[in-house]
Motif scaffolding. Structure first.
Motif, PDB file in Angstrom:
ATOM      1  N   ILE A   1      -0.896   7.348  -3.024  1.00 42.34           N
ATOM      2  CA  ILE A   1      -0.916   8.964  -2.922  1.00 42.34           C
ATOM      3  C   ILE A   1      -1.699   8.884  -1.742  1.00 42.34           C
ATOM      4  CG2 ILE A   1      -1.131  11.200  -3.474  1.00 42.34           C
ATOM      5  CD1 ILE A   1      -1.538   9.250  -6.446  1.00 42.34           C
ATOM      6  N   ASP A   2      -0.459  10.058  -0.500  1.00 41.07           N
ATOM      7  CA  ASP A   2      -0.495   9.984   0.226  1.00 41.07           C
ATOM      8  C   ASP A   2      -1.172  11.572   0.558  1.00 41.07           C
ATOM      9  OD1 ASP A   2      -1.703  11.209   3.465  1.00 41.07           O
ATOM     10  OD2 ASP A   2       0.773  10.458   3.759  1.00 41.07           O
ATOM     11  N   LEU A   3      -2.209  12.306   0.450  1.00 39.28           N
ATOM     12  CA  LEU A   3      -3.140  13.156   0.299  1.00 39.28           C
ATOM     13  C   LEU A   3      -2.675  14.216   1.048  1.00 39.28           C
ATOM     14  CD1 LEU A   3      -6.701  12.296  -1.754  1.00 39.28           C
ATOM     15  CD2 LEU A   3      -4.714  12.993  -3.055  1.00 39.28           C
ATOM     16  N   SER A   4      -2.483  13.958   2.612  1.00 41.29           N
ATOM     17  CA  SER A   4      -1.891  15.082   3.257  1.00 41.29           C
ATOM     18  C   SER A   4      -1.096  15.775   3.107  1.00 41.29           C
ATOM     19  CB  SER A   4      -2.104  14.044   4.353  1.00 41.29           C
ATOM     20  OG  SER A   4      -0.835  13.373   4.736  1.00 41.29           O
ATOM     21  N   LEU A   5       0.544  15.158   2.093  1.00 39.34           N
ATOM     22  CA  LEU A   5       1.393  15.711   1.499  1.00 39.34           C
ATOM     23  C   LEU A   5       1.849  16.552   1.049  1.00 39.34           C
ATOM     24  CD1 LEU A   5       3.540  12.302   1.029  1.00 39.34           C
ATOM     25  CD2 LEU A   5       3.543  13.052   3.335  1.00 39.34           C
TER      26      LEU A   5
ATOM     27  N   GLN B   1       1.015  -1.151  -0.038  1.00 47.93           N
ATOM     28  CA  GLN B   1      -0.284  -0.407  -0.039  1.00 47.93           C
ATOM     29  C   GLN B   1       0.797   1.046  -0.019  1.00 47.93           C
ATOM     30  OE1 GLN B   1      -2.994  -0.111   0.346  1.00 47.93           O
ATOM     31  NE2 GLN B   1      -3.112  -2.165  -0.811  1.00 47.93           N
ATOM     32  N   ALA B   2       1.744   0.977  -0.055  1.00 46.23           N
ATOM     33  CA  ALA B   2       3.117   2.649   0.354  1.00 46.23           C
ATOM     34  C   ALA B   2       2.874   3.448  -1.567  1.00 46.23           C
ATOM     35  CB  ALA B   2       4.104   1.952   0.157  1.00 46.23           C
TER      36      ALA B   2
END
Length: 342
Positions: free
Chosen positions: A90-94, A86-87
């Motif tokens: 996309i981390d939308l918090s970055l 899952q890495a």
């Protein structure tokens, strides 16, 4: 038909025995059975060899096998996708990637500053062609054919009879403004010019100039000096020293060159000022009466002054740049230094 049905059953058993646990295995299976040249496609091609009375039955067998092969693929695909780490999501918090602000070229920055100073003195901006005829570039400026002063400017000619060339100065714009006959004239002429010179740290085959022209009744050399004094102090500061030296230009009489104290070494002597403490920044003088007459202006009634400077040289002094070639190499490391300038 029976032999083909037996082959289909064998393929079905092969599919049931397969373990599709990696993306590579799944892709290999897709190409072998479901690809455009795969087994399912080939089996459907056998339909033309089946007797008409058996086509319906054989078609049902083929469709069942196709659905079975596709179901195997979709089921394995879901399992394979769920096993991916899952890495990669996309981390939308970055925070997003920064957008680097662009910048104007240092030549354009200085060009705008020069234009702004002369705007405050009432000078308008005039423009003209970079490909010019001999009359506007030379002859109208008191440089007739075979005049020795033509050797002062190594010219790029592009045609003959009549001669066409890449302009060697923006004085051609001054000539075109004088030919209009709308007096008085108070203009500056910025633009790119071309000369056949060896490229080095101090010279280039193309560069940029700003020339100025003021024609009216009772214009004197004192007007020229005061105009240039104001320009230098506005551009370089109140503490800069100025001197005028007699010189020669065929289109002005009298003529002078204007020097300022070297900003690189503070007047102590360096490579830029050739150890003299002074740097020549422009040429100037009173417009020659023959130039006025060539452009249809009465030299008994009108007088004027003209001046011209290289923008690259001014820019080098302002920013402490010691190599002219940097302006045209498009090195982003060099250009980014001027991001904060406006």
């Amino acid at each position: 038909m029976e032999s083909i049905v037996q082959q289909i059953n064998a393929y079905r058993q092969e599919i049931e025995a397969l373990e599709l646990v990696t993306p590579d295995q799944l892709e290999t299976y897709r190409i072998k059975f479901l690809g455009t040249k795969g087994i399912v496609k080939a089996l459907f091609g056998e339909m033309r060899n089946i007797p008409a009375e058996q086509k319906r039955e054989f078609g049902q067998v083929l469709n069942d096998f196709k659905q079975f092969a596709e179901a195997k693929y979709e089921s394995a695909k879901e399992t394979t996708d769920s096993d991916q780490p899952q890495a990669a999501a996309i981390d939308l918090s970055l925070p997003g990637d920064p957008i680097v602000a662009g910048t104007r070229h240092p030549i354009n920055l200085v060009r705008r500053r020069i234009i702004d100073i002369f705007h405050r003195l009432g000078f308008a901006v005039a423009d003209g062609p970079e490909i010019e005829d001999d009359w506007h570039n030379f002859t109208a400026l008191n440089l007739p054919e075979h005049h020795p002063a033509r050797d002062m400017q190594d010219t790029f000619y592009i045609a003959q009879n009549p001669d066409w060339l890449l302009r060697t100065h923006t004085s051609n714009v001054q000539v075109r403004e004088m030919e209009k006959g709308k007096l008085p004239i108070r203009v500056i002429c910025p633009g790119r010019v071309y000369r056949n010179e060896t490229i080095s740290a101090r010279a280039h085959c193309f560069f940029h100039q700003v020339e100025g022209l003021y024609i009216d009744e009772h214009v004197s050399f004192a007007d020229l000096k005061q105009t240039l004094y104001f320009f230098v102090q506005e551009l370089f500061g109140k503490d800069v020293k100025v001197r005028f030296r007699p010189s020669y230009f065929p289109f002005t009489e009298p003529s002078a060159e204007m020097d300022i104290s070297c900003l690189i070494c503070g007047g102590s002597g360096c490579r830029v000022c050739k150890q003299t403490g002074w740097v020549e920044i422009l040429g100037c003088g009173m417009v020659h009466p023959k130039v006025l007459e060539s452009c249809g202006i009465d030299s008994n009634k009108y007088t004027g002054f003209a001046f011209g400077m290289g923008i690259e040289r001014i820019t080098m002094l302002l920013y402490g740049i010691n190599d002219l070639r940097l302006f045209s190499e498009n090195d982003v490391r060099f250009l980014r230094q001027f991001t904060a300038a406006t």
